[in-house]
Design an enzyme around this catalytic site. Structure first.
Site, PDB file in Angstrom:
ATOM      1  N   SER A 241       0.823  -1.218   0.000  1.00  0.00           N
ATOM      2  CA  SER A 241       0.000   0.000   0.000  1.00  0.00           C
ATOM      3  C   SER A 241       0.858   1.270   0.000  1.00  0.00           C
ATOM      4  O   SER A 241       0.545   2.242  -0.707  1.00  0.00           O
ATOM      5  CB  SER A 241      -0.970   0.017   1.188  1.00  0.00           C
ATOM      6  N   HIS A 271      -1.946  -8.922   2.009  1.00  0.00           N
ATOM      7  CA  HIS A 271      -1.617  -7.639   2.661  1.00  0.00           C
ATOM      8  C   HIS A 271      -2.762  -7.292   3.631  1.00  0.00           C
ATOM      9  O   HIS A 271      -2.996  -8.013   4.586  1.00  0.00           O
ATOM     10  CB  HIS A 271      -1.372  -6.593   1.561  1.00  0.00           C
ATOM     11  N   HIS A 318       5.765 -12.660   7.599  1.00  0.00           N
ATOM     12  CA  HIS A 318       5.980 -11.281   7.137  1.00  0.00           C
ATOM     13  C   HIS A 318       7.160 -11.243   6.200  1.00  0.00           C
ATOM     14  O   HIS A 318       8.110 -12.021   6.361  1.00  0.00           O
ATOM     15  CB  HIS A 318       6.231 -10.341   8.330  1.00  0.00           C
ATOM     16  N   ARG A 327       2.968  -4.626  16.840  1.00  0.00           N
ATOM     17  CA  ARG A 327       1.569  -4.191  16.691  1.00  0.00           C
ATOM     18  C   ARG A 327       0.635  -5.287  17.213  1.00  0.00           C
ATOM     19  O   ARG A 327      -0.435  -5.003  17.747  1.00  0.00           O
ATOM     20  CB  ARG A 327       1.271  -3.860  15.221  1.00  0.00           C
ATOM     21  N   ASP A 373      -2.297  -8.434  11.808  1.00  0.00           N
ATOM     22  CA  ASP A 373      -3.645  -8.881  11.465  1.00  0.00           C
ATOM     23  C   ASP A 373      -4.109 -10.079  12.281  1.00  0.00           C
ATOM     24  O   ASP A 373      -5.296 -10.396  12.298  1.00  0.00           O
ATOM     25  CB  ASP A 373      -3.691  -9.231   9.973  1.00  0.00           C
TER      26      ASP A 373
HETATM   27  N1  AMX Z   1       1.259 -19.818   6.118  1.00  0.00           N
HETATM   28  C1  AMX Z   1       1.663 -20.710   5.203  1.00  0.00           C
HETATM   29  N2  AMX Z   1       2.710 -20.508   4.367  1.00  0.00           N
HETATM   30  C2  AMX Z   1       3.405 -19.376   4.531  1.00  0.00           C
HETATM   31  C3  AMX Z   1       3.064 -18.399   5.490  1.00  0.00           C
HETATM   32  C4  AMX Z   1       1.932 -18.658   6.313  1.00  0.00           C
HETATM   33  N3  AMX Z   1       1.499 -17.771   7.203  1.00  0.00           N
HETATM   34  N4  AMX Z   1       3.944 -17.377   5.415  1.00  0.00           N
HETATM   35  C5  AMX Z   1       4.809 -17.699   4.423  1.00  0.00           C
HETATM   36  N5  AMX Z   1       4.470 -18.888   3.880  1.00  0.00           N
HETATM   37  C6  AMX Z   1       5.101 -19.574   2.767  1.00  0.00           C
HETATM   38  C7  AMX Z   1       5.042 -18.689   1.527  1.00  0.00           C
HETATM   39  O1  AMX Z   1       3.766 -18.786   0.887  1.00  0.00           O
HETATM   40  C8  AMX Z   1       6.186 -19.248   0.707  1.00  0.00           C
HETATM   41  O2  AMX Z   1       5.753 -20.469   0.143  1.00  0.00           O
HETATM   42  P1  AMX Z   1       6.259 -20.938  -1.340  1.00  0.00           P
HETATM   43  O3  AMX Z   1       7.753 -20.956  -1.251  1.00  0.00           O
HETATM   44  O4  AMX Z   1       5.623 -22.260  -1.487  1.00  0.00           O
HETATM   45  O5  AMX Z   1       5.741 -19.900  -2.281  1.00  0.00           O
HETATM   46  C9  AMX Z   1       7.222 -19.577   1.783  1.00  0.00           C
HETATM   47  O6  AMX Z   1       6.482 -19.741   3.008  1.00  0.00           O
HETATM   48  C10 AMX Z   1       8.275 -18.521   1.975  1.00  0.00           C
HETATM   49  O7  AMX Z   1       7.631 -17.295   2.218  1.00  0.00           O
HETATM   50  P2  AMX Z   1       8.312 -16.146   3.106  1.00  0.00           P
HETATM   51  O8  AMX Z   1       9.554 -15.731   2.380  1.00  0.00           O
HETATM   52  O9  AMX Z   1       8.422 -16.597   4.498  1.00  0.00           O
HETATM   53  O10 AMX Z   1       7.196 -15.013   3.064  1.00  0.00           O
HETATM   54  P3  AMX Z   1       6.928 -13.913   1.911  1.00  0.00           P
HETATM   55  O11 AMX Z   1       7.809 -12.761   2.176  1.00  0.00           O
HETATM   56  O12 AMX Z   1       6.951 -14.522   0.561  1.00  0.00           O
HETATM   57  O13 AMX Z   1       5.409 -13.549   2.228  1.00  0.00           O
HETATM   58  C11 AMX Z   1       3.558 -12.952   3.568  1.00  0.00           C
HETATM   59  C12 AMX Z   1       5.055 -12.753   3.333  1.00  0.00           C
HETATM   60  C13 AMX Z   1       3.108 -11.999   4.653  1.00  0.00           C
HETATM   61  C14 AMX Z   1       2.804 -12.635   2.263  1.00  0.00           C
HETATM   62  C15 AMX Z   1       3.318 -14.441   4.006  1.00  0.00           C
HETATM   63  O14 AMX Z   1       3.974 -14.673   5.221  1.00  0.00           O
HETATM   64  C16 AMX Z   1       1.846 -14.793   4.107  1.00  0.00           C
HETATM   65  O15 AMX Z   1       1.231 -15.136   3.091  1.00  0.00           O
HETATM   66  N6  AMX Z   1       1.250 -14.706   5.355  1.00  0.00           N
HETATM   67  C17 AMX Z   1      -0.160 -14.938   5.528  1.00  0.00           C
HETATM   68  C18 AMX Z   1      -0.964 -13.721   5.059  1.00  0.00           C
HETATM   69  C19 AMX Z   1      -0.795 -12.556   6.008  1.00  0.00           C
HETATM   70  O16 AMX Z   1      -0.913 -12.679   7.203  1.00  0.00           O
HETATM   71  N7  AMX Z   1      -0.577 -11.364   5.431  1.00  0.00           N
HETATM   72  C20 AMX Z   1      -0.493 -10.101   6.209  1.00  0.00           C
HETATM   73  C21 AMX Z   1       0.914  -9.532   6.270  1.00  0.00           C
HETATM   74  C22 AMX Z   1       0.914  -8.214   7.027  1.00  0.00           C
HETATM   75  C23 AMX Z   1       0.214  -7.158   6.244  1.00  0.00           C
HETATM   76  O17 AMX Z   1       0.654  -6.764   5.179  1.00  0.00           O
HETATM   77  N8  AMX Z   1      -0.911  -6.689   6.709  1.00  0.00           N
END
Ligand code: AMX
Length: 439
Positions: A241, A271, A318, A327, A373
């Site tokens: 964002s 996000h 994250h 937070r 979140d």
């Molecule tokens: N549950 C399951 N799998 C997860 C995970 C979770 N909470 N967090 C990361 N992973 C997976 C990724 O999907 C990725 O899988 P892949 O290699 O098969 O594609 C792997 O672990 C490596 O990912 P990462 O490097 O640890 O995370 P990232 O930087 O690619 O993604 C984020 C970060 C936040 C998108 C991810 O942790 C996620 O999807 N979390 C759940 C959604 C969430 O809570 N989002 C809110 C974030 C805060 C915000 O912006 N408000």
């Protein structure tokens, strides 16, 4: 001009000179090397932006102008008898770079209250949606409708000098922030409360009035809103964002257009939509287990099942953080004080106890700890704000403070249009071949 605007200009002029000197004397200094993996994997860890308002440390979490969340909760002005910081104060801090006095915060509250009138056509745009439309869709459309008010766009079309851009962006940012609670509350009351709207109360602070328009007079809910609107405001510049707002603003799209871009990004489930997803995921778990307060063992099994299904556990992980999000901890602390016996909140805490080692055991998730979140929805539900698909709108109202104060800085510092280089995989293959033949 109000005194805050004058002060901002003074600070920005000093910073502008400093940046000029930095570029003149050290512009060729290398910050880091960039690997192909980083280029392919979401530019993770590449330093490529300047965002003055906040800085994220992967272990400590966010600091706003050097202040951590616990420090903000202690040092920012509050309402009389209150414990939580006023988001007006955080906005001042991000904009000016110094802690505000009570007078500064009152000045911002008054300015926002005076500018909060939303033109009728914006409500017509919202009304043109079926009530089934997602609140974020309505919110983004309403922001676009507000764009007719842009002072920047008008001034630009009249040929204003580049040196004055910041002044009109500042005005638009202040007006837009003033009006967001009204449009957010309007969307909420229209969708969930039979269109029974509540008039603004200009005597209250920005968050208090927002809570009032949503339909809440409970002082502890207003305190939650003050905390919520403070902690969601900014998370340095690379998140979707903030980056989208900054990027679109760099094309000299006005603050309304730029902020709308940020909000369409916030609406994504990885996000800002994650707060909605967390509550849905917990609801589904409780339904499947036929329990309002599943045991830690049951939660652990459900997390494993979610992972086996190839889905993410929302609220965990994250891109930058590597520890529990402060937070999350601020909300946990609030809940311990205000509602420690709520069964949904206790479930959130039980998930916190069992999820990290399971996520860690996958070996691929870089951060197994909860983000902001993971907690917010349970608190909102406790107070009766049960409509989870509205939660991202609350996040968006707060995020405006960070990304729009940042946009003021972008224009005051005269940052150029953003245009990183991209490559194709064919280019990469050729590059690798050349590197091999040289070796
Ligand atoms: N549950 C399951 N799998 C997860 C995970 C979770 N909470 N967090 C990361 N992973 C997976 C990724 O999907 C990725 O899988 P892949 O290699 O098969 O594609 C792997 O672990 C490596 O990912 P990462 O490097 O640890 O995370 P990232 O930087 O690619 O993604 C984020 C970060 C936040 C998108 C991810 O942790 C996620 O999807 N979390 C759940 C959604 C969430 O809570 N989002 C809110 C974030 C805060 C915000 O912006 N408000």
């Amino acid at each position: 001009m109000g005194y805050v605007k004058d002060l901002f200009k003074e600070k920005a002029d000093v910073q502008s000179k400093d940046i000029k000197t930095i570029i003149e004397q050290n512009g060729n200094k290398k910050l880091e090397d960039v690997t192909l993996a980083q280029v392919y994997q979401g530019m993770r860890g590449i330093t490529g932006l300047v965002t003055e308002t906040s800085l994220l440390d992967s272990n400590e979490g966010i600091r706003f102008r050097g202040f951590s969340i616990p420090e903000l909760r202690e040092k920012l002005p509050k309402v009389e008898g209150g414990n939580e910081p006023l988001p007006e104060g955080l906005f001042y801090l991000m904009l000016i770079g110094e802690l505000p006095t009570q007078t500064d915060v009152d000045h911002i509250s008054d300015t926002w209250s005076r500018r909060s009138h939303v033109p009728n056509h914006v409500f017509h745009v919202i009304e043109s949606f079926p009530t089934s439309a997602h609140p974020m869709t309505q919110f983004c459309a309403a922001i676009m409708a507000l764009q007719t008010e842009s002072k920047f766009t008008k001034a630009y079309s009249e040929g204003v000098s580049k040196k004055e851009h910041w002044s009109y962006v500042y005005e638009d940012a202040m007006t837009l922030i003033s009006r967001l609670p009204r449009i957010a509350a309007y969307i909420y009351r229209r969708k969930y409360k039979n269109g029974e709207h509540i008039h603004p109360d200009g005597m209250q602070d920005w968050s208090g009035n927002f809570a009032h328009m949503l339909g809440y007079e409970d002082e502890s809910f207003k305190e939650l809103m003050r905390l919520y609107l403070t902690i969601h405001a900014d998370h340095e510049g690379g998140n979707v964002s903030a980056h989208a707002t900054h990027l679109v603003g760099s094309a000299l799209s006005d603050p309304y257009l730029s902020f709308a871009a940020g909000m369409t990004g916030l609406a994504g489930p990885l996000h800002g939509l994650a707060n909605q997803e967390v509550i849905r995921w917990i609801d589904e778990m409780c339904t499947e287990l036929n329990s309002q307060e599943p045991s830690k063992e049951e939660i652990a099994e459900y997390i494993k099942k979610t992972l086996l299904q190839g889905k993410v556990v929302p609220g965990y992980g994250h891109a930058v953080l590597r520890k529990t999000d402060p937070r999350f901890l601020a909300q946990m602390e609030f809940a311990k004080r205000h509602c420690p016996d709520d069964s949904l909140i206790k479930t959130v805490w039980n998930i916190y106890d069992v999820a990290p080692p399971i996520l860690e055991s996958t070996g691929k998730i870089k951060n197994p700890w909860p983000n902001v979140d993971a907690h917010s929805g349970a608190l909102l539900k406790h107070y009766g704000l049960v409509e989870e698909d509205f939660y991202t709108v609350l996040f968006g109202v707060s995020r405006a403070l960070g990304v729009l104060s940042s946009l003021c800085w972008d224009r005051a510092l005269g940052f150029p249009i953003e245009r990183p280089k991209s490559i194709t995989t064919e280019w990469v293959k050729k590059f690798l071949k050349q590197a091999e033949s040289v070796a």
